[in-house]
Design a protein around this motif. Sequence first.
Motif, PDB file in Angstrom:
ATOM      1  N   UNK A 117      28.783  -8.079 -22.720  1.00 28.65           N
ATOM      2  CA  UNK A 117      27.502  -7.413 -22.481  1.00 28.65           C
ATOM      3  C   UNK A 117      26.503  -8.303 -21.758  1.00 28.65           C
ATOM      4  N   UNK A 118      26.904  -9.557 -21.507  1.00 33.28           N
ATOM      5  CA  UNK A 118      25.999 -10.490 -20.836  1.00 33.28           C
ATOM      6  C   UNK A 118      24.647 -10.537 -21.545  1.00 33.28           C
ATOM      7  N   UNK A 119      24.728 -10.671 -22.844  1.00 32.29           N
ATOM      8  CA  UNK A 119      23.552 -10.589 -23.700  1.00 32.29           C
ATOM      9  C   UNK A 119      23.567 -11.720 -24.717  1.00 32.29           C
ATOM     10  N   UNK A 120      22.386 -12.230 -24.985  1.00 35.16           N
ATOM     11  CA  UNK A 120      22.196 -13.239 -26.018  1.00 35.16           C
ATOM     12  C   UNK A 120      21.349 -12.627 -27.138  1.00 35.16           C
ATOM     13  N   UNK A 121      21.713 -12.961 -28.366  1.00 34.19           N
ATOM     14  CA  UNK A 121      21.005 -12.422 -29.519  1.00 34.19           C
ATOM     15  C   UNK A 121      20.354 -13.547 -30.317  1.00 34.19           C
ATOM     16  N   UNK A 122      19.268 -13.215 -30.976  1.00 32.72           N
ATOM     17  CA  UNK A 122      18.654 -14.139 -31.929  1.00 32.72           C
ATOM     18  C   UNK A 122      18.501 -13.373 -33.242  1.00 32.72           C
ATOM     19  N   UNK A 123      19.364 -13.694 -34.186  1.00 31.23           N
ATOM     20  CA  UNK A 123      19.282 -13.101 -35.515  1.00 31.23           C
ATOM     21  C   UNK A 123      18.318 -13.932 -36.351  1.00 31.23           C
ATOM     22  N   UNK A 124      17.282 -13.292 -36.842  1.00 32.01           N
ATOM     23  CA  UNK A 124      16.245 -13.988 -37.586  1.00 32.01           C
ATOM     24  C   UNK A 124      16.257 -13.485 -39.031  1.00 32.01           C
ATOM     25  N   UNK A 125      16.568 -14.359 -39.946  1.00 31.73           N
ATOM     26  CA  UNK A 125      16.619 -14.022 -41.372  1.00 31.73           C
ATOM     27  C   UNK A 125      15.588 -14.835 -42.147  1.00 31.73           C
ATOM     28  N   UNK A 126      15.325 -14.404 -43.361  1.00 30.60           N
ATOM     29  CA  UNK A 126      14.379 -15.108 -44.232  1.00 30.60           C
ATOM     30  C   UNK A 126      13.086 -15.412 -43.496  1.00 30.60           C
ATOM     31  N   UNK A 127      12.579 -14.418 -42.852  1.00 34.27           N
ATOM     32  CA  UNK A 127      11.433 -14.629 -41.982  1.00 34.27           C
ATOM     33  C   UNK A 127      10.170 -14.931 -42.763  1.00 34.27           C
ATOM     34  N   UNK A 128       9.309 -15.706 -42.113  1.00 39.12           N
ATOM     35  CA  UNK A 128       8.070 -16.152 -42.713  1.00 39.12           C
ATOM     36  C   UNK A 128       6.886 -15.716 -41.850  1.00 39.12           C
ATOM     37  N   UNK A 129       5.714 -15.604 -42.433  1.00 42.85           N
ATOM     38  CA  UNK A 129       4.536 -15.243 -41.624  1.00 42.85           C
ATOM     39  C   UNK A 129       4.334 -16.180 -40.435  1.00 42.85           C
ATOM     40  N   UNK A 130       4.694 -17.436 -40.590  1.00 41.72           N
ATOM     41  CA  UNK A 130       4.515 -18.383 -39.478  1.00 41.72           C
ATOM     42  C   UNK A 130       5.504 -18.158 -38.344  1.00 41.72           C
ATOM     43  N   UNK A 131       6.452 -17.239 -38.513  1.00 39.55           N
ATOM     44  CA  UNK A 131       7.332 -16.860 -37.413  1.00 39.55           C
ATOM     45  C   UNK A 131       6.670 -15.837 -36.494  1.00 39.55           C
ATOM     46  N   UNK A 132       5.512 -15.345 -36.876  1.00 41.03           N
ATOM     47  CA  UNK A 132       4.793 -14.376 -36.052  1.00 41.03           C
ATOM     48  C   UNK A 132       4.443 -14.990 -34.701  1.00 41.03           C
ATOM     49  N   UNK A 133       4.859 -14.309 -33.627  1.00 46.65           N
ATOM     50  CA  UNK A 133       4.646 -14.830 -32.281  1.00 46.65           C
ATOM     51  C   UNK A 133       5.195 -13.827 -31.273  1.00 46.65           C
ATOM     52  N   UNK A 134       4.864 -14.070 -30.030  1.00 43.60           N
ATOM     53  CA  UNK A 134       5.556 -13.399 -28.940  1.00 43.60           C
ATOM     54  C   UNK A 134       6.776 -14.252 -28.594  1.00 43.60           C
ATOM     55  N   UNK A 135       7.934 -13.639 -28.604  1.00 44.82           N
ATOM     56  CA  UNK A 135       9.190 -14.336 -28.340  1.00 44.82           C
ATOM     57  C   UNK A 135       9.630 -14.046 -26.908  1.00 44.82           C
ATOM     58  N   UNK A 136      10.007 -15.113 -26.205  1.00 43.53           N
ATOM     59  CA  UNK A 136      10.447 -15.012 -24.827  1.00 43.53           C
ATOM     60  C   UNK A 136      11.870 -15.534 -24.700  1.00 43.53           C
ATOM     61  N   UNK A 137      12.719 -14.805 -23.985  1.00 45.11           N
ATOM     62  CA  UNK A 137      14.016 -15.380 -23.650  1.00 45.11           C
ATOM     63  C   UNK A 137      13.911 -16.054 -22.288  1.00 45.11           C
ATOM     64  N   UNK A 138      14.745 -17.034 -22.102  1.00 37.53           N
ATOM     65  CA  UNK A 138      14.705 -17.833 -20.886  1.00 37.53           C
ATOM     66  C   UNK A 138      16.106 -18.325 -20.571  1.00 37.53           C
ATOM     67  N   UNK A 139      16.338 -18.649 -19.321  1.00 40.75           N
ATOM     68  CA  UNK A 139      17.655 -19.115 -18.912  1.00 40.75           C
ATOM     69  C   UNK A 139      17.536 -20.052 -17.738  1.00 40.75           C
ATOM     70  N   UNK A 140      18.492 -20.966 -17.635  1.00 37.66           N
ATOM     71  CA  UNK A 140      18.512 -21.882 -16.516  1.00 37.66           C
ATOM     72  C   UNK A 140      19.492 -23.007 -16.738  1.00 37.66           C
TER      73      UNK A 140
END
Length: 117
Positions: free
Chosen positions: A75-98
């Motif tokens: 699928x040419x796709x990368x995943x980020x599985x986020x578990x046990x999340x905390x309030x400090x994980x609140x953010x805008x998440x950006x994927x990047x490549x290079x």
Amino acid sequence: VQLQASGGGLVQAGGSLRLSCAASGRTFSNYAVGWFRQAPGKERKFVAAINWNSGSTYYADSVEGRFTISRDNAKNTVYLQMNSMKPEDTAVYYCAAGGRIMAPDHWGQGTLVTVSS
């Protein structure tokens, strides 16, 4: 390469979310692909990365053991599985490549993740 990030949303502390980063225009071959995040009023920071060819993974200390980055070659796709999340994980998440993940050549649009306490 164009990157399309998705999967953000609102989750309670302790919950889980999975972000996706899909590439178009070319494959991720020979790239490092990763995620960064930017909390309100703070600088953008590295979260996790994966070497597309080798599958080696790298994590920031703050997410080690809670987040897992993975890839789907078909699928040419990368995943980020986020578990046990905390309030400090609140953010805008950006994927990047290079060629070098700490200096990406390509950025996707951000996806907002909000963790409520």
